[in-house]
Design an enzyme around this catalytic site. Structure first.
Site, PDB file in Angstrom:
ATOM      1  N   SER A 101       3.212  -6.514  12.829  1.00  0.00           N
ATOM      2  CA  SER A 101       3.399  -5.476  11.814  1.00  0.00           C
ATOM      3  C   SER A 101       2.186  -4.563  11.826  1.00  0.00           C
ATOM      4  O   SER A 101       1.088  -4.978  12.220  1.00  0.00           O
ATOM      5  CB  SER A 101       3.531  -6.115  10.421  1.00  0.00           C
ATOM      6  OG  SER A 101       3.483  -5.135   9.397  1.00  0.00           O
TER       7      SER A 101
ATOM      8  N   TYR B  83       0.919 -12.095   4.085  1.00  0.00           N
ATOM      9  CA  TYR B  83       1.702 -11.439   5.135  1.00  0.00           C
ATOM     10  C   TYR B  83       0.793 -10.725   6.130  1.00  0.00           C
ATOM     11  O   TYR B  83       0.941 -10.875   7.349  1.00  0.00           O
ATOM     12  CB  TYR B  83       2.662 -10.441   4.490  1.00  0.00           C
ATOM     13  CG  TYR B  83       3.587  -9.744   5.460  1.00  0.00           C
ATOM     14  CD1 TYR B  83       4.722 -10.391   5.954  1.00  0.00           C
ATOM     15  CD2 TYR B  83       3.346  -8.433   5.857  1.00  0.00           C
ATOM     16  CE1 TYR B  83       5.583  -9.753   6.825  1.00  0.00           C
ATOM     17  CE2 TYR B  83       4.197  -7.787   6.731  1.00  0.00           C
ATOM     18  CZ  TYR B  83       5.322  -8.449   7.215  1.00  0.00           C
ATOM     19  OH  TYR B  83       6.168  -7.814   8.084  1.00  0.00           O
TER      20      TYR B  83
END
Length: 256
Positions: free
Chosen positions: A139, A152
């Protein structure tokens, strides 16, 4: 005859979002695909829709036995494994001072441990059968922190480093391992944020292209990384974010 005719791929998290876009692109290019996901009904639907070209396997990527079985069933069904796309991921957000240990573990286990286990067993097969190519979906948050996203972001940063380490160790076995780092993508996981006008506008202020990506716009770069066109690309992180990463400084143009 597509460019991946005769090839077989695994896609974790392949029943929706970026994973499903990768599945569709692979099928269009002639590959056989094993889809790993927790959505049993969607997997059955996809098996029926693409009979002979798809197998669906209910898989918890945080369980090593599930990944071992996935690889074995893929090889049994299609005779081999050439490519793997490790997409499965989700997050239970929270500020660091408030986040529970359980929510941290859920996020890090799914986003990082799940990729580790997947790479481990995909590469074990490839190592003994002439090599292959693996793409891990990290990401933009591997580079850019976000409020409520410590678990995350940390996990995705780990995925990027795991990718580099895997490339280092596995190159001698003709296995290439790369990562894509998506920015904002219009998927079910992001809809809860972008459906709120004020939050969506805050995103748009940071994205020079002024829109979220479609999942198919992640599939193209992912498939490029396993293709012959990328035969000397290894250990790379391909940011696919509409130029979001270059806008860390406030946009002062509105004040001019």
């Amino acid at each position: 005859m597509g460019r991946f005719s005769g090839k077989t791929a695994i896609v974790t998290g392949g029943a929706s979002g970026i994973g499903y876009a990768i599945v569709e692109a692979l099928l269009q290019d002639g590959a056989k695909v094993a889809i790993a996901d927790l959505n049993k009904d969607k997997l059955a639907e996809l098996e029926k829709l693409h009979a002979g070209s798809v197998i669906g396997r209910v898989t918890n990527v945080t369980k090593e036995a599930d990944i071992e079985a996935l690889v074995a069933q893929t090889v049994d069904a299609f005779g081999g494994l050439d490519f793997a796309f490790n997409v499965a991921g989700a997050s239970k957000p929270g500020m660091i001072v408030d986040q529970s240990e359980a929510d941290w573990d859920f996020t890090v286990d799914l986003c990082l441990k799940g990729v580790f286990l997947s790479v481990k067993h995909e590469a074990k097969y490839m190592k003994d059968h002439g090599g292959g190519a693996i793409v891990n979906v990290a990401s933009l948050n591997a580079h850019v922190p976000m409020f409520y996203g410590a678990a995350y972001s940390s996990a995705k940063a780990g995925v990027e480093m795991l990718t580099k380490n895997a490339a280092l160790e596995l190159a001698q076995h003709q296995i290439r391992v790369n990562a894509i780092l998506p920015g904002l993508v219009a998927t079910p996981l992001t809809n809860g944020l972008t459906s709120v006008d004020a939050i969506n506008e805050a995103y748009m202020e940071r994205i020079p292209m002024r829109r979220a990506a479609q999942p198919s716009e992640m599939a193209g770069p992912a498939l490029f990384l396993v293709s012959e066109e990328a035969s000397y690309v290894n250990g790379a992180s391909l940011i696919v974010d509409g130029a979001w990463a270059v806008t860390g400084y406030p946009d002062l143009s509105k004040f001019l």
